[in-house]
Design a protein around this motif. Sequence first.
Motif, short mmCIF file in Angstrom:
data_model
loop_
_atom_site.label_atom_id
_atom_site.label_comp_id
_atom_site.label_asym_id
_atom_site.label_seq_id
_atom_site.Cartn_x
_atom_site.Cartn_y
_atom_site.Cartn_z
N MET A 217 0.83 -1.18 0.00
CA MET A 217 0.00 0.00 0.00
C MET A 217 0.88 1.25 0.00
SD MET A 217 -3.38 0.48 2.21
CE MET A 217 -3.44 1.82 3.34
N LYS A 218 0.49 2.24 -0.79
CA LYS A 218 1.28 3.47 -0.89
C LYS A 218 1.14 4.30 0.38
CE LYS A 218 0.58 4.01 -5.84
NZ LYS A 218 0.06 4.89 -6.89
N PRO A 219 2.24 4.92 0.82
CA PRO A 219 2.16 5.83 1.96
C PRO A 219 1.24 7.01 1.61
CG PRO A 219 4.45 5.31 1.45
CD PRO A 219 3.62 4.77 0.34
N ARG A 220 0.40 7.39 2.57
CA ARG A 220 -0.56 8.47 2.35
C ARG A 220 -0.03 9.78 2.94
NH1 ARG A 220 -4.87 10.17 5.37
NH2 ARG A 220 -6.31 11.46 4.19
N ILE A 221 0.00 10.81 2.09
CA ILE A 221 0.50 12.12 2.49
C ILE A 221 -0.66 13.11 2.47
CG2 ILE A 221 2.18 13.96 2.04
CD1 ILE A 221 3.47 11.20 2.48
N LEU A 222 -0.88 13.80 3.58
CA LEU A 222 -1.86 14.88 3.63
C LEU A 222 -1.10 16.18 3.40
CD1 LEU A 222 -4.69 16.04 4.11
CD2 LEU A 222 -4.14 16.09 6.56
N VAL A 223 -1.41 16.86 2.30
CA VAL A 223 -0.78 18.12 1.95
C VAL A 223 -1.74 19.24 2.35
CG1 VAL A 223 0.16 19.55 0.08
CG2 VAL A 223 0.42 17.05 0.00
N VAL A 224 -1.33 20.07 3.29
CA VAL A 224 -2.16 21.19 3.75
C VAL A 224 -1.49 22.46 3.23
CG1 VAL A 224 -3.27 22.32 5.71
CG2 VAL A 224 -2.73 19.86 5.82
N GLU A 225 -1.96 22.95 2.10
CA GLU A 225 -1.32 24.06 1.39
C GLU A 225 -2.38 24.80 0.58
OE1 GLU A 225 0.54 26.82 -0.06
OE2 GLU A 225 2.02 25.50 0.86
N ASP A 226 -2.51 26.10 0.79
CA ASP A 226 -3.55 26.88 0.12
C ASP A 226 -3.14 27.40 -1.25
OD1 ASP A 226 -1.81 28.59 1.66
OD2 ASP A 226 -3.17 30.24 1.24
N GLU A 227 -1.88 27.40 -1.57
CA GLU A 227 -1.42 27.92 -2.87
C GLU A 227 -1.40 26.78 -3.90
OE1 GLU A 227 1.98 30.67 -2.81
OE2 GLU A 227 1.91 30.45 -0.63
N GLU A 228 -2.36 26.83 -4.83
CA GLU A 228 -2.46 25.77 -5.83
C GLU A 228 -1.20 25.66 -6.69
OE1 GLU A 228 -6.01 25.69 -8.19
OE2 GLU A 228 -7.29 25.94 -6.43
N VAL A 229 -0.51 26.77 -6.90
CA VAL A 229 0.71 26.72 -7.70
C VAL A 229 1.79 25.89 -7.01
CG1 VAL A 229 0.29 28.89 -8.92
CG2 VAL A 229 1.62 28.91 -6.82
N ILE A 230 1.63 25.66 -5.72
CA ILE A 230 2.55 24.80 -4.97
C ILE A 230 1.93 23.41 -4.79
CG2 ILE A 230 3.67 24.43 -2.74
CD1 ILE A 230 3.94 27.50 -2.55
N SER A 231 0.68 23.36 -4.33
CA SER A 231 0.08 22.07 -3.97
C SER A 231 -0.13 21.14 -5.15
CB SER A 231 -1.23 22.27 -3.22
OG SER A 231 -2.21 22.90 -4.04
N GLU A 232 -0.56 21.68 -6.29
CA GLU A 232 -0.83 20.81 -7.44
C GLU A 232 0.43 20.13 -7.98
OE1 GLU A 232 -3.31 22.59 -10.42
OE2 GLU A 232 -4.95 22.91 -9.00
N PRO A 233 1.49 20.90 -8.33
CA PRO A 233 2.69 20.21 -8.83
C PRO A 233 3.34 19.32 -7.77
CG PRO A 233 3.02 22.61 -8.83
CD PRO A 233 1.60 22.34 -8.42
N LEU A 234 3.29 19.73 -6.50
CA LEU A 234 3.86 18.91 -5.44
C LEU A 234 3.11 17.60 -5.33
CD1 LEU A 234 5.71 18.36 -3.07
CD2 LEU A 234 4.14 19.68 -1.62
N SER A 235 1.79 17.67 -5.33
CA SER A 235 0.98 16.45 -5.24
C SER A 235 1.26 15.54 -6.43
CB SER A 235 -0.50 16.82 -5.18
OG SER A 235 -1.29 15.66 -5.16
N GLU A 236 1.31 16.11 -7.62
CA GLU A 236 1.60 15.32 -8.83
C GLU A 236 2.96 14.65 -8.72
OE1 GLU A 236 1.11 18.00 -12.13
OE2 GLU A 236 -1.03 18.27 -11.71
N TYR A 237 3.96 15.37 -8.24
CA TYR A 237 5.29 14.79 -8.09
C TYR A 237 5.26 13.63 -7.09
CZ TYR A 237 10.18 14.03 -7.31
OH TYR A 237 11.41 13.42 -7.20
N LEU A 238 4.61 13.85 -5.95
CA LEU A 238 4.56 12.81 -4.92
C LEU A 238 3.84 11.57 -5.41
CD1 LEU A 238 3.89 15.04 -1.78
CD2 LEU A 238 6.03 13.86 -2.37
N VAL A 239 2.78 11.74 -6.18
CA VAL A 239 2.06 10.59 -6.75
C VAL A 239 2.99 9.83 -7.70
CG1 VAL A 239 0.19 9.93 -8.32
CG2 VAL A 239 -0.26 11.52 -6.43
N ARG A 240 3.69 10.54 -8.56
CA ARG A 240 4.64 9.89 -9.49
C ARG A 240 5.76 9.18 -8.72
NH1 ARG A 240 4.38 14.76 -12.29
NH2 ARG A 240 6.46 15.27 -11.60
N ASP A 241 6.07 9.69 -7.52
CA ASP A 241 7.15 9.14 -6.71
C ASP A 241 6.67 8.01 -5.79
OD1 ASP A 241 9.99 9.46 -6.41
OD2 ASP A 241 9.63 10.21 -4.39
#
Length: 120
Positions: free
Chosen positions: A1-25
């Motif tokens: 099972m993949k580790p689950r990360i809760l990202v608490v970030e209001d700036e979409e320019v940060i949260s979206e690419p970060l989330s995408e990177y973490l999913v790919r990783d």
Amino acid sequence: MKPRILVVEDEEVISEPLSEYLVRDGFDTEVTATLAEARAALERSAPDVILLDVMLPDGDGRDLAREVRKTSDVPIVMVTARGEEIDRVLGLELGADDYVVKPFSARELAARIRAIMRRG
């Protein structure tokens, strides 16, 4: 099972690419933009790691860190623009396991997450 990360970030320019990177990783991510959303996410299920911004539209992420620490030892990584020494020290003293100052490298942050998880 993949580790689950809760990202608490209001700036979409940060949260979206970060989330995408973490999913790919190899992580499973949930992104919340407010303290209220983060609290609701935490009630639904416990993440393996919380990435927590300090400055959020409905309050201070450090308040959430305090709340989480009362009942959980889930790793918390503060991810914030507040990079002064006093801010870093306060974040760590509140129970954060790491403190990353914006701008940051998603690759380095993922490596920090893995290092924290190895210790747990």
